[in-house]
Design a protein around this motif. Structure first.
Motif, mmCIF file in Angstrom:
data_model
loop_
_atom_site.group_PDB
_atom_site.id
_atom_site.type_symbol
_atom_site.label_atom_id
_atom_site.label_comp_id
_atom_site.label_asym_id
_atom_site.label_seq_id
_atom_site.Cartn_x
_atom_site.Cartn_y
_atom_site.Cartn_z
ATOM 1 N N THR A 1 -71.188 -54.141 -14.995
ATOM 2 C CA THR A 1 -70.824 -52.869 -14.395
ATOM 3 C C THR A 1 -72.084 -52.238 -13.810
ATOM 4 N N ILE A 2 -71.882 -51.349 -12.877
ATOM 5 C CA ILE A 2 -72.981 -50.569 -12.332
ATOM 6 C C ILE A 2 -72.872 -49.178 -12.939
ATOM 7 N N VAL A 3 -73.942 -48.735 -13.586
ATOM 8 C CA VAL A 3 -74.005 -47.392 -14.154
ATOM 9 C C VAL A 3 -75.233 -46.725 -13.557
ATOM 10 N N ASP A 4 -74.984 -45.691 -12.770
ATOM 11 C CA ASP A 4 -76.049 -45.022 -12.015
ATOM 12 C C ASP A 4 -76.792 -46.077 -11.191
ATOM 13 N N ASP A 5 -78.090 -46.247 -11.417
ATOM 14 C CA ASP A 5 -78.872 -47.223 -10.659
ATOM 15 C C ASP A 5 -79.283 -48.402 -11.528
ATOM 16 N N THR A 6 -78.370 -48.831 -12.431
ATOM 17 C CA THR A 6 -78.625 -49.986 -13.286
ATOM 18 C C THR A 6 -77.432 -50.926 -13.265
ATOM 19 N N MET A 7 -77.694 -52.174 -13.600
ATOM 20 C CA MET A 7 -76.642 -53.172 -13.775
ATOM 21 C C MET A 7 -76.539 -53.432 -15.266
ATOM 22 N N CYS A 8 -75.329 -53.278 -15.798
ATOM 23 C CA CYS A 8 -75.115 -53.408 -17.238
ATOM 24 C C CYS A 8 -74.350 -54.692 -17.541
ATOM 25 N N PHE A 9 -74.720 -55.329 -18.640
ATOM 26 C CA PHE A 9 -74.194 -56.633 -19.031
ATOM 27 C C PHE A 9 -73.494 -56.524 -20.376
ATOM 28 N N ASP A 10 -72.231 -56.952 -20.426
ATOM 29 C CA ASP A 10 -71.446 -56.957 -21.661
ATOM 30 C C ASP A 10 -70.932 -58.378 -21.870
ATOM 31 N N TYR A 11 -71.472 -59.032 -22.907
ATOM 32 C CA TYR A 11 -71.073 -60.408 -23.212
ATOM 33 C C TYR A 11 -70.112 -60.467 -24.396
ATOM 34 N N GLY A 12 -69.493 -59.327 -24.717
ATOM 35 C CA GLY A 12 -68.484 -59.304 -25.756
ATOM 36 C C GLY A 12 -69.002 -58.942 -27.135
ATOM 37 N N GLY A 13 -70.270 -58.677 -27.283
ATOM 38 C CA GLY A 13 -70.831 -58.263 -28.568
ATOM 39 C C GLY A 13 -70.790 -56.748 -28.699
ATOM 40 N N ASP A 14 -71.558 -56.238 -29.624
ATOM 41 C CA ASP A 14 -71.608 -54.799 -29.848
ATOM 42 C C ASP A 14 -72.485 -54.069 -28.834
ATOM 43 N N ASP A 15 -73.421 -54.787 -28.222
ATOM 44 C CA ASP A 15 -74.388 -54.151 -27.331
ATOM 45 C C ASP A 15 -74.081 -54.421 -25.864
ATOM 46 N N VAL A 16 -74.304 -53.409 -25.056
ATOM 47 C CA VAL A 16 -74.277 -53.537 -23.603
ATOM 48 C C VAL A 16 -75.689 -53.209 -23.146
ATOM 49 N N ASP A 17 -76.327 -54.137 -22.443
ATOM 50 C CA ASP A 17 -77.694 -53.937 -21.959
ATOM 51 C C ASP A 17 -77.679 -53.592 -20.478
ATOM 52 N N CYS A 18 -78.438 -52.579 -20.109
ATOM 53 C CA CYS A 18 -78.527 -52.147 -18.713
ATOM 54 C C CYS A 18 -79.955 -52.319 -18.213
ATOM 55 N N TYR A 19 -80.074 -52.793 -16.968
ATOM 56 C CA TYR A 19 -81.372 -53.049 -16.357
ATOM 57 C C TYR A 19 -81.396 -52.475 -14.946
ATOM 58 N N GLY A 20 -82.525 -51.893 -14.589
ATOM 59 C CA GLY A 20 -82.763 -51.577 -13.198
ATOM 60 C C GLY A 20 -83.074 -52.877 -12.487
ATOM 61 N N VAL A 21 -82.927 -52.879 -11.187
ATOM 62 C CA VAL A 21 -83.197 -54.091 -10.408
ATOM 63 C C VAL A 21 -84.198 -53.724 -9.322
ATOM 64 N N ARG A 22 -85.210 -54.550 -9.232
ATOM 65 C CA ARG A 22 -86.229 -54.352 -8.202
ATOM 66 C C ARG A 22 -86.349 -55.639 -7.399
ATOM 67 N N ARG A 23 -86.408 -55.494 -6.087
ATOM 68 C CA ARG A 23 -86.611 -56.648 -5.210
ATOM 69 C C ARG A 23 -88.111 -56.741 -4.952
ATOM 70 N N ASN A 24 -88.704 -57.896 -5.249
ATOM 71 C CA ASN A 24 -90.153 -58.029 -5.058
ATOM 72 C C ASN A 24 -90.464 -58.545 -3.656
ATOM 73 N N SER A 25 -91.733 -58.684 -3.355
ATOM 74 C CA SER A 25 -92.162 -59.073 -2.014
ATOM 75 C C SER A 25 -91.719 -60.481 -1.613
ATOM 76 N N ASP A 26 -91.350 -61.318 -2.600
ATOM 77 C CA ASP A 26 -90.867 -62.673 -2.316
ATOM 78 C C ASP A 26 -89.366 -62.697 -2.040
ATOM 79 N N GLY A 27 -88.699 -61.538 -2.171
ATOM 80 C CA GLY A 27 -87.260 -61.475 -1.976
ATOM 81 C C GLY A 27 -86.478 -61.779 -3.240
ATOM 82 N N ASN A 28 -87.163 -62.082 -4.343
ATOM 83 C CA ASN A 28 -86.506 -62.317 -5.621
ATOM 84 C C ASN A 28 -86.285 -60.977 -6.313
ATOM 85 N N ILE A 29 -85.576 -61.001 -7.430
ATOM 86 C CA ILE A 29 -85.348 -59.748 -8.145
ATOM 87 C C ILE A 29 -86.049 -59.762 -9.496
ATOM 88 N N GLU A 30 -86.307 -58.570 -9.972
ATOM 89 C CA GLU A 30 -86.878 -58.357 -11.296
ATOM 90 C C GLU A 30 -85.933 -57.437 -12.049
#
Length: 125
Positions: free
Chosen positions: A79-108
């Motif tokens: 899911t997208i929450v504000d400016d983060t991408m959140c991951f739910d794999y069915g456990g108790d925790d949902v982890d959210c990460y910001g995404v940054r595009r680096n100079s190589d075009g890859n993401i962090e």
């Protein structure tokens, strides 16, 4: 004596790989464009991302346009929450990460203002 040489070589190789991995994360933390929630959806969803998290765990996941995550032998929900991408794999925790595009075009993946992983985006198979 050969076993000792192999052990020493293995230790040196592990140390070198650890240093390279730490160096890659340190360098990745220095630049890039932080993406908005809509930009994350446009760039990541509908594609495959392959990379590595800071702990050394490699991953390869497809993020379907409806938010379903498909990995090798597992699935989840994104899911997208504000400016983060959140991951739910069915456990108790949902982890959210910001995404940054680096100079190589890859993401962090950014967690607590630090690079928590990186990935290369490609078309979904």
């Amino acid at each position: 004596m050969r076993v000792q040489v192999s052990s020493i070589t293995g230790i040196c190789l592990a140390a070198a790989l650890s240093t390279l991995s730490a160096s890659a994360f340190a360098n990745a933390d220095s630049e890039g464009e932080r993406l908005s929630g809509e930009e994350i959806r446009e760039l990541v969803w509908g594609n495959q991302v392959q990379g590595e998290m800071a702990g050394g765990e490699a991953y390869s996941e497809v993020y379907l346009p409806d938010g379903e995550i498909v990995g090798d032998g597992y699935s989840g929900e994104a899911t997208i929450v504000d400016d983060t991408m959140c991951f739910d794999y069915g456990g108790d925790d949902v982890d959210c990460y910001g995404v940054r595009r680096n100079s190589d075009g890859n993401i962090e993946w950014i967690k607590d203002d630090e690079v928590a992983g990186f990935g290369t985006i490609s078309d979904a198979p």
